[in-house]
Design an enzyme around this catalytic site. Structure first.
Site, PDB file in Angstrom:
ATOM      1  N   LYS A 202     -30.719  39.171  18.128  1.00  0.00           N
ATOM      2  CA  LYS A 202     -30.383  39.056  16.710  1.00  0.00           C
ATOM      3  C   LYS A 202     -31.668  39.068  15.895  1.00  0.00           C
ATOM      4  CE  LYS A 202     -28.177  36.129  13.285  1.00  0.00           C
ATOM      5  NZ  LYS A 202     -27.251  35.018  13.020  1.00  0.00           N
ATOM      6  N   LYS A 225     -35.679  33.146   8.311  1.00  0.00           N
ATOM      7  CA  LYS A 225     -35.284  32.759   9.674  1.00  0.00           C
ATOM      8  C   LYS A 225     -36.208  33.368  10.727  1.00  0.00           C
ATOM      9  CE  LYS A 225     -30.472  31.819   8.361  1.00  0.00           C
ATOM     10  NZ  LYS A 225     -29.039  31.900   8.733  1.00  0.00           N
ATOM     11  N   LYS A 256     -27.568  42.733  16.914  1.00  0.00           N
ATOM     12  CA  LYS A 256     -27.215  42.503  15.515  1.00  0.00           C
ATOM     13  C   LYS A 256     -28.449  42.551  14.643  1.00  0.00           C
ATOM     14  CE  LYS A 256     -25.398  38.830  12.660  1.00  0.00           C
ATOM     15  NZ  LYS A 256     -25.029  37.456  12.614  1.00  0.00           N
ATOM     16  N   SER A 282     -22.678  42.490   7.307  1.00  0.00           N
ATOM     17  CA  SER A 282     -22.208  42.532   5.923  1.00  0.00           C
ATOM     18  C   SER A 282     -22.953  43.552   5.065  1.00  0.00           C
ATOM     19  CB  SER A 282     -22.329  41.133   5.323  1.00  0.00           C
ATOM     20  OG  SER A 282     -23.666  40.662   5.423  1.00  0.00           O
ATOM     21  N   TYR A 321     -16.300  44.599   9.514  1.00  0.00           N
ATOM     22  CA  TYR A 321     -15.395  44.230   8.428  1.00  0.00           C
ATOM     23  C   TYR A 321     -14.430  45.363   8.111  1.00  0.00           C
ATOM     24  CZ  TYR A 321     -18.834  40.559   8.146  1.00  0.00           C
ATOM     25  OH  TYR A 321     -19.656  39.521   8.472  1.00  0.00           O
TER      26      TYR A 321
END
Ligand code: PBG
Length: 334
Positions: A202, A225, A256, A282, A321
């Site tokens: 990730k 992060k 990801k 997203s 999504y």
């Protein structure tokens, strides 16, 4: 495999592109509804569908609505739902205790969905960010995200989700040592059948922006992060992380974001041959949808092409999504 080709004109690649039926016969990879995991956002309340401005077409759903979405998933043939909670800012704390509350939004949703449609796979997310007043995936103390203390909290969170009936746990936190700790705790608590889909590779990505709006983490995140998620420039590190997580007991692994990291998907699938998934996140959704809404691209075609690319890159499935929209177009798996 070394591709062999006769010289022109013995080889004319256009021969197999001449008609739709020939193209079908020669098509190497296909997208199916069976490859989709549908991420959904939860919120409190009843009969609520709350639009997320940076994700047009996606809404936060109250529990009654999420049960309906789950029933729709089964009708459409989508095998799995993945749940993400929008947590009321009043419930976010520094100790993140809501994360392992058996009655939190996620755990209530898992129970409601499994009661209504037990045949649907329910996946949950393991990370502290929806519950953290500091917005990070782990405990944030004196400017640092603590590793081992966070893993202990993630174990409590995982046990509460497994207890609620989750089928797949998705640790998205990127702490070191969490897969082994989760697996051991699940085994000793009798949750032997609960699978772990590790967010193994990730990246610290700008493409998560709309998601952070959706779960209400945008305003609260302190800094970035980068001390726990991967640097976008790294590739070998992804293989080491996947190897490590498999050795600790991950059943499935994820890359990801998706589209900017298809090279990583291919390397992981080739190197390990394990169930491999990507998350079309997203920001990827927002880019396609945003351009389509303005008439700049054909949204339907771009959506299908983007998802087929994951299959070509070696993924067994993809979190997207677009899942319900794709499933309506493709129909249930045969
Ligand atoms: C956090 C988490 C994130 C996503 C899934 N779980 C965001 C982040 O790491 O900041 C992103 C998903 C998306 O952008 O669609 N644990």
């Amino acid at each position: 495999m070394r591709p062999i080709s006769a010289p022109f004109p013995a080889a004319r690649f256009r021969r197999l592109r001449r008609m739709a039926a020939l193209r079908d016969l020669a098509q190497e990879n296909r997208l199916s509804t069976a490859d989709l995991i549908w991420p959904v956002f939860l919120r409190d309340g009843e009969n609520v569908e709350e639009a997320i401005p940076s994700m047009p077409g996606v809404a936060r759903l109250s529990l009654d609505r999420v049960v309906r979405a789950a029933e729709e998933a089964v009708q459409l043939g989508i095998p799995a739902l993945c749940l993400f909670p929008y947590t009321d800012p009043a419930v976010k704390t520094d100790d993140c205790a809501e994360a392992w509350n058996p009655e939190n939004l996620t755990n209530r949703a898992v129970r409601a969905i499994k009661a209504a449609v037990p045949e649907l796979v329910v996946m949950t997310d393991i990370a502290l960010d929806p519950y953290n007043a500091q917005g990070h995936d782990g405990f944030f103390v004196n400017g640092e995200v603590l590793n081992d203390e966070t893993v202990e909290a993630l174990v409590k969170m995982a046990l509460a989700q497994a207890e609620a009936g989750a089928d797949i746990l998705g640790p998205s936190d990127m702490m070191d040592g969490r897969i082994g700790a989760l697996r051991a705790a699940l085994e000793s608590a009798g949750h032997r059948h609960v699978a772990i889909l590790s967010y193994a590779a990730k990246y610290a990505s700008a493409f998560y922006g709309p998601f952070r709006d959706a779960v209400g983490a945008s305003g609260v995140l302190k800094g970035d992060k980068l001390t726990y998620q991967m640097h976008p420039g790294n590739s070998d590190e992804a293989l080491r992380l996947v190897a490590r997580d498999l050795a600790e007991g991950a059943d499935m692994v994820m890359i990801k974001p998706g589209m900017p990291y298809l090279d990583i998907c291919r390397r992981v699938k080739d190197a390990f041959g394990v169930p491999t998934y990507a998350y079309q996140v997203s920001g990827e959704y927002a880019m396609i949808r945003g351009a389509a809404d303005r008439g700049w691209i054909d949204g339907e075609k771009a959506m299908l092409e983007s998802l087929l690319a994951f299959r070509r890159a070696g993924c067994d499935g993809v979190l997207s999504y677009f899942a319900p929209q794709v499933a309506r177009l493709l129909g249930p798996p045969s």
